[in-house]
Design a protein around this motif. Structure first.
Motif, PDB file in Angstrom:
ATOM      1  N   ASP A  50     -38.536 -15.236 -12.463  1.00 50.08           N
ATOM      2  CA  ASP A  50     -40.156 -15.659 -12.378  1.00 50.08           C
ATOM      3  C   ASP A  50     -40.177 -15.531 -10.490  1.00 50.08           C
ATOM      4  O   ASP A  50     -40.968 -16.244  -9.602  1.00 50.08           O
ATOM      5  CB  ASP A  50     -40.182 -17.584 -11.691  1.00 50.08           C
ATOM      6  CG  ASP A  50     -39.619 -18.269 -13.125  1.00 50.08           C
ATOM      7  OD1 ASP A  50     -39.370 -16.933 -14.637  1.00 50.08           O
ATOM      8  OD2 ASP A  50     -39.007 -19.232 -13.905  1.00 50.08           O
ATOM      9  N   ARG A  51     -40.882 -13.796 -10.200  1.00 50.66           N
ATOM     10  CA  ARG A  51     -41.022 -13.686  -9.122  1.00 50.66           C
ATOM     11  C   ARG A  51     -40.256 -13.985  -8.066  1.00 50.66           C
ATOM     12  O   ARG A  51     -40.222 -12.563  -7.031  1.00 50.66           O
ATOM     13  CB  ARG A  51     -42.165 -13.909  -8.853  1.00 50.66           C
ATOM     14  CG  ARG A  51     -43.147 -13.356 -10.155  1.00 50.66           C
ATOM     15  CD  ARG A  51     -44.759 -13.524  -9.700  1.00 50.66           C
ATOM     16  NE  ARG A  51     -44.983 -13.119  -8.324  1.00 50.66           N
ATOM     17  CZ  ARG A  51     -45.576 -11.635  -8.119  1.00 50.66           C
ATOM     18  NH1 ARG A  51     -45.893 -11.024  -9.457  1.00 50.66           N
ATOM     19  NH2 ARG A  51     -46.112 -11.390  -6.554  1.00 50.66           N
ATOM     20  N   TYR A  52     -39.746 -15.052  -7.817  1.00 44.72           N
ATOM     21  CA  TYR A  52     -39.067 -15.404  -6.354  1.00 44.72           C
ATOM     22  C   TYR A  52     -37.849 -15.512  -6.090  1.00 44.72           C
ATOM     23  O   TYR A  52     -37.196 -15.879  -5.194  1.00 44.72           O
ATOM     24  CB  TYR A  52     -40.078 -16.559  -5.565  1.00 44.72           C
ATOM     25  CG  TYR A  52     -41.269 -16.297  -5.076  1.00 44.72           C
ATOM     26  CD1 TYR A  52     -41.866 -14.642  -4.801  1.00 44.72           C
ATOM     27  CD2 TYR A  52     -42.822 -16.191  -6.040  1.00 44.72           C
ATOM     28  CE1 TYR A  52     -43.670 -14.033  -4.375  1.00 44.72           C
ATOM     29  CE2 TYR A  52     -43.650 -15.751  -5.993  1.00 44.72           C
ATOM     30  CZ  TYR A  52     -44.502 -14.304  -5.317  1.00 44.72           C
ATOM     31  OH  TYR A  52     -45.843 -14.071  -5.312  1.00 44.72           O
ATOM     32  N   GLN A  53     -37.245 -16.268  -7.065  1.00 46.30           N
ATOM     33  CA  GLN A  53     -35.841 -16.832  -7.204  1.00 46.30           C
ATOM     34  C   GLN A  53     -35.059 -16.113  -7.474  1.00 46.30           C
ATOM     35  O   GLN A  53     -35.144 -14.374  -8.203  1.00 46.30           O
ATOM     36  CB  GLN A  53     -36.083 -17.622  -8.221  1.00 46.30           C
ATOM     37  CG  GLN A  53     -36.583 -18.484  -8.370  1.00 46.30           C
ATOM     38  CD  GLN A  53     -36.661 -19.440  -7.057  1.00 46.30           C
ATOM     39  OE1 GLN A  53     -35.506 -20.012  -6.305  1.00 46.30           O
ATOM     40  NE2 GLN A  53     -37.644 -20.323  -6.546  1.00 46.30           N
ATOM     41  N   MET A  54     -33.819 -15.839  -6.561  1.00 44.78           N
ATOM     42  CA  MET A  54     -33.012 -14.825  -6.647  1.00 44.78           C
ATOM     43  C   MET A  54     -31.439 -15.417  -6.880  1.00 44.78           C
ATOM     44  O   MET A  54     -31.093 -16.057  -6.248  1.00 44.78           O
ATOM     45  CB  MET A  54     -33.245 -14.421  -4.390  1.00 44.78           C
ATOM     46  CG  MET A  54     -34.598 -13.613  -4.035  1.00 44.78           C
ATOM     47  SD  MET A  54     -33.936 -13.420  -2.277  1.00 44.78           S
ATOM     48  CE  MET A  54     -34.003 -14.818  -1.471  1.00 44.78           C
ATOM     49  N   GLY A  55     -31.050 -14.457  -7.865  1.00 45.14           N
ATOM     50  CA  GLY A  55     -29.558 -14.517  -8.284  1.00 45.14           C
ATOM     51  C   GLY A  55     -28.468 -13.627  -7.393  1.00 45.14           C
ATOM     52  O   GLY A  55     -28.257 -12.266  -7.552  1.00 45.14           O
ATOM     53  N   ILE A  56     -28.443 -13.828  -5.897  1.00 50.09           N
ATOM     54  CA  ILE A  56     -27.844 -13.160  -4.796  1.00 50.09           C
ATOM     55  C   ILE A  56     -26.451 -13.376  -4.413  1.00 50.09           C
ATOM     56  O   ILE A  56     -25.460 -14.296  -4.662  1.00 50.09           O
ATOM     57  CB  ILE A  56     -28.781 -13.164  -3.730  1.00 50.09           C
ATOM     58  CG1 ILE A  56     -28.475 -14.662  -3.453  1.00 50.09           C
ATOM     59  CG2 ILE A  56     -30.183 -12.754  -3.678  1.00 50.09           C
ATOM     60  CD1 ILE A  56     -29.604 -14.576  -1.890  1.00 50.09           C
ATOM     61  N   ARG A  57     -25.633 -12.516  -3.635  1.00 50.30           N
ATOM     62  CA  ARG A  57     -24.832 -11.914  -2.796  1.00 50.30           C
ATOM     63  C   ARG A  57     -23.251 -11.473  -3.443  1.00 50.30           C
ATOM     64  O   ARG A  57     -23.392 -10.505  -3.092  1.00 50.30           O
ATOM     65  CB  ARG A  57     -24.013 -13.599  -2.933  1.00 50.30           C
ATOM     66  CG  ARG A  57     -24.692 -14.852  -1.948  1.00 50.30           C
ATOM     67  CD  ARG A  57     -26.093 -13.732  -1.172  1.00 50.30           C
ATOM     68  NE  ARG A  57     -25.546 -13.164   0.357  1.00 50.30           N
ATOM     69  CZ  ARG A  57     -24.462 -12.675   0.988  1.00 50.30           C
ATOM     70  NH1 ARG A  57     -24.367 -13.726   1.371  1.00 50.30           N
ATOM     71  NH2 ARG A  57     -24.345 -11.677   1.521  1.00 50.30           N
ATOM     72  N   THR A  58     -23.168 -11.305  -5.028  1.00 47.93           N
ATOM     73  CA  THR A  58     -21.819 -11.126  -5.628  1.00 47.93           C
ATOM     74  C   THR A  58     -22.455 -10.147  -6.131  1.00 47.93           C
ATOM     75  O   THR A  58     -21.251  -9.742  -7.529  1.00 47.93           O
ATOM     76  CB  THR A  58     -21.358 -12.030  -5.810  1.00 47.93           C
ATOM     77  OG1 THR A  58     -21.965 -12.725  -7.241  1.00 47.93           O
ATOM     78  CG2 THR A  58     -20.831 -12.870  -4.461  1.00 47.93           C
ATOM     79  N   GLY A  59     -23.816  -9.578  -6.513  1.00 44.70           N
ATOM     80  CA  GLY A  59     -24.432  -8.371  -7.531  1.00 44.70           C
ATOM     81  C   GLY A  59     -24.173  -8.568  -9.164  1.00 44.70           C
ATOM     82  O   GLY A  59     -23.715  -7.654 -10.081  1.00 44.70           O
ATOM     83  N   MET A  60     -24.617  -9.841  -9.366  1.00 45.97           N
ATOM     84  CA  MET A  60     -24.937 -10.265 -10.430  1.00 45.97           C
ATOM     85  C   MET A  60     -25.646  -8.614 -11.280  1.00 45.97           C
ATOM     86  O   MET A  60     -26.119  -8.495 -12.202  1.00 45.97           O
ATOM     87  CB  MET A  60     -25.203 -12.040 -10.466  1.00 45.97           C
ATOM     88  CG  MET A  60     -24.545 -11.674 -10.285  1.00 45.97           C
ATOM     89  SD  MET A  60     -23.169 -12.427 -10.992  1.00 45.97           S
ATOM     90  CE  MET A  60     -22.055 -11.160 -10.447  1.00 45.97           C
ATOM     91  N   GLY A  61     -27.057  -8.303 -10.329  1.00 45.17           N
ATOM     92  CA  GLY A  61     -28.258  -7.609 -10.754  1.00 45.17           C
ATOM     93  C   GLY A  61     -27.012  -6.165 -11.406  1.00 45.17           C
ATOM     94  O   GLY A  61     -27.964  -5.242 -12.162  1.00 45.17           O
ATOM     95  N   ALA A  62     -26.154  -5.827 -11.077  1.00 42.36           N
ATOM     96  CA  ALA A  62     -25.585  -4.764 -11.510  1.00 42.36           C
ATOM     97  C   ALA A  62     -25.008  -4.815 -12.273  1.00 42.36           C
ATOM     98  O   ALA A  62     -24.718  -4.070 -13.280  1.00 42.36           O
ATOM     99  CB  ALA A  62     -24.717  -3.664 -10.471  1.00 42.36           C
ATOM    100  N   VAL A  63     -24.252  -5.755 -11.880  1.00 40.38           N
ATOM    101  CA  VAL A  63     -23.531  -6.594 -14.156  1.00 40.38           C
ATOM    102  C   VAL A  63     -24.913  -5.945 -15.251  1.00 40.38           C
ATOM    103  O   VAL A  63     -24.996  -5.967 -16.295  1.00 40.38           O
ATOM    104  CB  VAL A  63     -23.033  -7.587 -13.822  1.00 40.38           C
ATOM    105  CG1 VAL A  63     -22.657  -8.395 -15.568  1.00 40.38           C
ATOM    106  CG2 VAL A  63     -21.904  -7.613 -12.958  1.00 40.38           C
ATOM    107  N   MET A  64     -25.816  -6.803 -14.807  1.00 38.94           N
ATOM    108  CA  MET A  64     -27.219  -6.681 -15.679  1.00 38.94           C
ATOM    109  C   MET A  64     -27.368  -5.456 -16.171  1.00 38.94           C
ATOM    110  O   MET A  64     -27.890  -5.711 -17.173  1.00 38.94           O
ATOM    111  CB  MET A  64     -28.301  -7.466 -14.713  1.00 38.94           C
ATOM    112  CG  MET A  64     -29.212  -7.706 -16.296  1.00 38.94           C
ATOM    113  SD  MET A  64     -30.401  -9.246 -15.455  1.00 38.94           S
ATOM    114  CE  MET A  64     -31.522  -9.577 -16.746  1.00 38.94           C
ATOM    115  N   GLY A  65     -27.480  -4.815 -15.140  1.00 40.11           N
ATOM    116  CA  GLY A  65     -27.919  -3.290 -14.909  1.00 40.11           C
ATOM    117  C   GLY A  65     -27.034  -2.172 -16.088  1.00 40.11           C
ATOM    118  O   GLY A  65     -27.067  -1.224 -17.000  1.00 40.11           O
TER     119      GLY A  65
END
Length: 641
Positions: A174-189
């Motif tokens: 939702d534009r501004y909330q961040m799931g950060i620190r341990t690379g969760m965006g890479a897992v999703m990618g």
């Protein structure tokens, strides 16, 4: 109580299934972080590569997320982490968790890998697998705007950083909330999932009358708490000045512990110039989120940690540039704390002639812009740092002393030589070097009343922020309280950060919601069980007590700090008295391990039996049982319903 299920999605076969949560599991891990950790343990064996299809990406609201309980907007993401190569997680706020629960799910598990870029659209009793070909390459702002045009919804997505599998990538919701620190965006990618979309389902969760009556009282209590009032007035940047005065606003990659030369340009008063609004999360009486506008940039935040990471950590005192750099991180789906960490590391390596002296200079905006683009494009120095400083140091060992990372995660903004409890908490954290895992704030906030209540025999030692005795007791307690609040979905700024809600308050809320009787001791026991389960997963992945460490700087290079009078809420004054500090981590770890019943950092069989976790071991020797991914006994194979 409403019945919640787990939704399993298999990207490879484009199938999905609803699964009932066993009552015993829900009793011990009631959603959120705890349920995520249990699912990870059940489904992802230690040999699984974090970016392989067999890894699971788990989204879990807490049992109280979305209810009328005060500040119940938190939820969690869990997976095996590409940064730590073990347990990985993130906590977020906002509406995504509440909407997932409105669909009837206490967990969403995404497994496999899609054949092409995909958007997962969840509807009542349906999952649609939509093409994301036209979205691939867009930033998170463009992605969210495009998907939101179809109607009110909640969007969790990745940007180019996640698409390119940078281990520093995060999930933006939702534009501004961040799931950060341990690379969760890479897992999703790695799963070729560009976004997950939830509908805006109206209605409220079922709540017993006794629960609603209690939450009305607790909401007033939270809103009137002195720390809440200050958060209402100033937002999270309120701590910047006090952290600098006490020597906990580390600068220049932790070479110094203050940023006196630019503190007036970065503190809460300076930040107010760009604040244009204030926002509340669901059921929150605090409203600490600040909507900001700087030149043509409109964003939410930045909060304290990103201000530190993109400010003093890299020698930058320009708040306008800081806000712009923060917004770029959000748009590209890149952890701003991690980017500040790798940038500061590179700058110190230049300072020490381990890199060309003009490649990345302290606070130089052109150099930072170039490093940022290199990281996204996987080119040059930025490309070498896109998986964190630990990975870089493996190739260039001479640079290791300047990598401020723990278990692969770039450290958050605490100074372990000054805030001794935080130093221990960062070292033993199962998430790596992140503030949100242990959160031992009682000493640095000088919270005398709460500290006396829970540590009557040693509260004076605990309140001495520079002392190392009894810090193991503090960290054990706060880890467990934080774990259960993360599991139930209660924001840290109402509980473990401020103690506007005490463990007794949370236990009363959970009891009223479930229609049973749970006291604070039982509540903290649930938190202890979660911390131990996460530790067991780390052991499966090869971690030892040697990984519970701090960077060498904090053990060998002393700092000098001012001793302040006053309080953080009413204002601090520096005195003429100073202290020279190092961290004796060995002493604090020994106390912590003894209290945890972790000889050499490994849970004892007696302790596991006490917590009911002994079934996870073989032959009583902590050779952890390895389950095959997706083959937990309670799970059903995915199929269309």
């Amino acid at each position: 109580m409403q019945t919640f299920r787990i939704l399993q999605i298999d990207l490879r076969t484009k199938t999905w299934a609803k699964t009932q949560i066993p009552a015993g599991v829900l009793q011990h891990y009631p959603g959120g972080r705890g349920l995520g950790a249990w699912l990870l343990y059940e489904m992802v064996p230690p040999e699984t590569d974090a970016l392989a299809p067999e890894n699971c990406l788990v989204f879990t609201p807490g049992l109280l997320t979305g209810t009328s309980f005060p500040s119940s907007a938190q939820w969690s993401v869990t997976a095996k982490s590409p940064l730590t190569e073990g347990y990985g997680g993130a906590f977020l706020w906002g509406d995504f968790g509440r909407r997932l629960k409105a669909l009837g799910y206490l967990a969403l598990i995404v497994t496999g890998k899609a054949a092409q870029p995909t958007v997962l659209s969840l509807m009542p009793n349906r999952v649609d697998f939509l093409s994301a070909d036209s979205l691939w390459g867009l930033d998170t702002r463009q992605t969210t705007q495009t998907l939101s045009r179809k109607g009110a919804c909640s969007v969790a997505c990745i940007g180019p950083a996640g698409e390119s599998l940078s281990h520093l990538a995060c999930i933006i919701v939702d534009r501004y909330q961040m799931g950060i620190r341990t690379g969760m965006g890479a897992v999703m990618g790695s799963k070729l999932v560009k976004a997950i979309v939830l509908p805006d389902i109206q209605g409220t969760l079922e709540e017993p009358p006794a629960f609603r009556n209690l939450t009305q009282k607790l909401t007033l209590q939270v809103g009137r708490h002195p720390a809440s009032v200050r958060l209402q007035q100033q937002g999270k940047p309120m701590l910047i000045r006090s952290k600098n005065d006490t020597g906990e606003f580390a600068s220049f990659n932790h070479q110094r512990c203050d940023f006196d030369e630019a503190i007036d340009a970065l503190d809460g008063e300076a930040f107010k110039r760009y604040v244009v609004g204030r926002r509340h999360c669901h059921a929150c009486p605090i409203g600490c989120i600040r909507e900001t506008k700087c030149r043509d940039i409109e964003t939410e935040g930045p909060e304290l940690e990103p201000i530190w990471a993109l400010g003093p950590r890299i020698g930058n005192g320009d708040l306008k540039y800081l806000i712009a750099l923060y917004e770029r991180c959000l748009a590209q789906g890149l952890d701003p704390i991690a980017f500040g960490g790798v940038a500061a590391f590179a700058m110190e390596c230049c300072q020490r002639s381990l890199l060309p002296p003009d490649s990345v200079r302290w606070g130089n905006q052109a150099d930072l812009d170039a490093l940022f683009e290199q990281l996204l494009q996987n080119q040059g120095l930025g490309g070498q740092l896109r998986n964190g400083t630990k990975a870089y140091c493996a190739a260039y060992p001479a640079t290791m002393p300047y990598a401020m990372q723990i278990k692969g995660v770039e450290m958050s903004g605490q100074e372990p030589r000054q805030a001794k409890a935080f130093g221990l908490a960062l070292a033993v954290s199962n998430w790596g070097g992140d503030w949100g895992y242990g959160l031992p704030t009682l000493d640095i906030s000088n919270n005398v009343e709460v500290t006396r209540t829970y540590f009557p025999d040693c509260y004076e030692k605990i309140l001495d922020v520079h002392a190392e005795d009894c810090k193991g007791r503090l960290v054990k307690f706060t880890e467990e309280y934080n774990a259960i609040c993360d599991t139930l979905g209660i924001c840290k700024f109402a509980c473990a950060e401020t103690y506007a809600l005490t463990p007794e308050d949370v236990a009363a809320g959970l009891s009223a919601f479930l229609g049973t009787s749970i006291d604070a001791v039982e509540l903290l026991l649930m938190g202890e069980r979660i911390v131990n389960l996460e530790r067991l997963y780390q052991l499966r992945c090869g971690y030892t007590q040697e990984d519970d460490c701090l960077p060498r700087r904090f053990l060998e290079e002393p700092i000098t700090v001012h001793v302040c009078s006053g309080s953080r809420l009413e204002g601090l004054t520096r005195t003429a008295q100073t202290r020279t500090l190092l961290s004796d981590l060995t002493h604090m770890k020994q106390e912590y391990y003894a209290l945890r019943e972790w000889p050499e950092g490994r849970p004892s069989i007696a302790m596991l039996e006490r917590l009911g976790l002994n079934f996870l071991t073989n032959n009583g020797d902590l050779n952890i049982v390895k389950t095959k991914a997706g083959q937990g006994k309670w799970l059903q194979p995915p199929s269309k319903e």
